[in-house]
Design an enzyme around this catalytic site. Structure first.
Site: not given
Ligand code: NAD
Ligand code: ZN
Length: 242
Positions: A54, A57, A92-93, A95, A110, A121, A177, A179
């Site tokens: 982290y 990142r 969900q980001n 950032d 998230h 605390c 954006g 999945s």
């Molecule tokens: P994701 O990475 O799963 O999906 C990203 C999405 O953005 C995809 O649909 C892709 O097509 C799209 N994308 C990529 N570049 C783009 C662009 N330039 N313009 C528009 N769309 C674009 O991310 P998410 O959906 O935010 O994931 C949500 C949560 O799910 C996250 O917190 C992650 O930790 C979790 N996750 C976990 C796993 C796993 O393997 N455990 C897999 C996927 C997501």
């Molecule tokens: Zn504290």
């Protein structure tokens, strides 16, 4: 008009932030095992390794900038407000690119990478540097009890009560954006439908739940989001026909 927007990693991809799942296997969770880096158990067993992931990142995030999609959404929120509408922005980001683009009241379901939480605390504080075993909590003074203020696998996302209250009151739900692979966020589109809320997906590739959306727009967020914002505002400002 109340527009409820959910954003995912795809909106920040063109700013240089990794998405999680990419068709070519380059997503963050293809390169790193989330079970070893993004669970409370991993943090208990290997705190230094999890903090280092982290810290890395966080440093990379500080070096990025919002892209035209974040900027367009921020302007959209302001202009919608000026014509008597409302934007709810849930991400969900972890950032801060929506905030740096000018959006306010963003619900980070998230958590936030630029914040730390104290295990003693529960105080949440700004954090732009590294978290180490020597870091001190600014609220209670405890040393070594800080963790990233992010929601790990197995933990409950934040703001679910507000989301459950506000989503049914929206006129339009837009997912950008994301999945559609991880719940509860992946279930928002079905929830919107249940309450008669229109739904739209803006994505590079169809999401796992793409068939549930009334409308789908495929392409780069930096192109599609500004265009969608412009069209939506223009339709709101257009004089009634007939
Ligand atoms: P994701 O990475 O799963 O999906 C990203 C999405 O953005 C995809 O649909 C892709 O097509 C799209 N994308 C990529 N570049 C783009 C662009 N330039 N313009 C528009 N769309 C674009 O991310 P998410 O959906 O935010 O994931 C949500 C949560 O799910 C996250 O917190 C992650 O930790 C979790 N996750 C976990 C796993 C796993 O393997 N455990 C897999 C996927 C997501
Ligand atoms: Zn504290």
């Amino acid at each position: 008009m109340h527009v409820f927007v959910l954003t995912g990693a795809g909106i920040s991809a063109e700013s240089g932030i990794d998405t999680f799942r990419e068709p070519n296997g380059s997503g963050l969770w293809s390169r790193f095992d989330p079970m070893k880096l993004a669970t409370p158990e991993a943090f208990q067993q290997r705190p230094a390794e999890v903090q280092a992931f982290y810290n890395w990142r966080r440093q990379r995030l500080i070096e990025t900038r919002p892209n035209p999609a974040h900027l367009a959404l921020a302007r959209f929120g302001q202009e919608l407000h000026e014509v008597g509408g409302r934007l709810t922005l849930v991400t969900q980001n972890i950032d801060d690119l929506h905030e740096r683009a000018g959006s306010s009241d963003v619900l980070h379901m998230h958590g936030e990478l630029l914040k730390a939480r104290c295990l003693v605390c529960q105080g949440v504080s700004e954090c732009r540097g590294e978290i180490s075993p020597h870091s001190r909590c600014v609220a209670c003074g405890q040393i070594g009890a800080l963790r990233p203020h992010v929601v790990w696998f197995g933990e409950t996302p934040l703001f679910l009560d507000l989301i459950a209250e506000w989503l049914p009151t929206a006129d339009l739900f837009v997912a950008i954006g994301t999945s559609g692979a991880v719940y509860p966020a992946a279930g928002f589109v079905a929830e919107a439908h249940r309450h008669g809320v229109k739904t739209c997906e803006i994505n590079l590739d169809p999401a796992d739940n793409a068939s549930l959306f009334d409308q789908s727009i495929y392409g780069l967020a930096s192109h599609c989001v500004p265009a969608w914002c412009e069209r939506t505002l223009a339709s709101l400002k257009a004089p009634p026909s007939g």
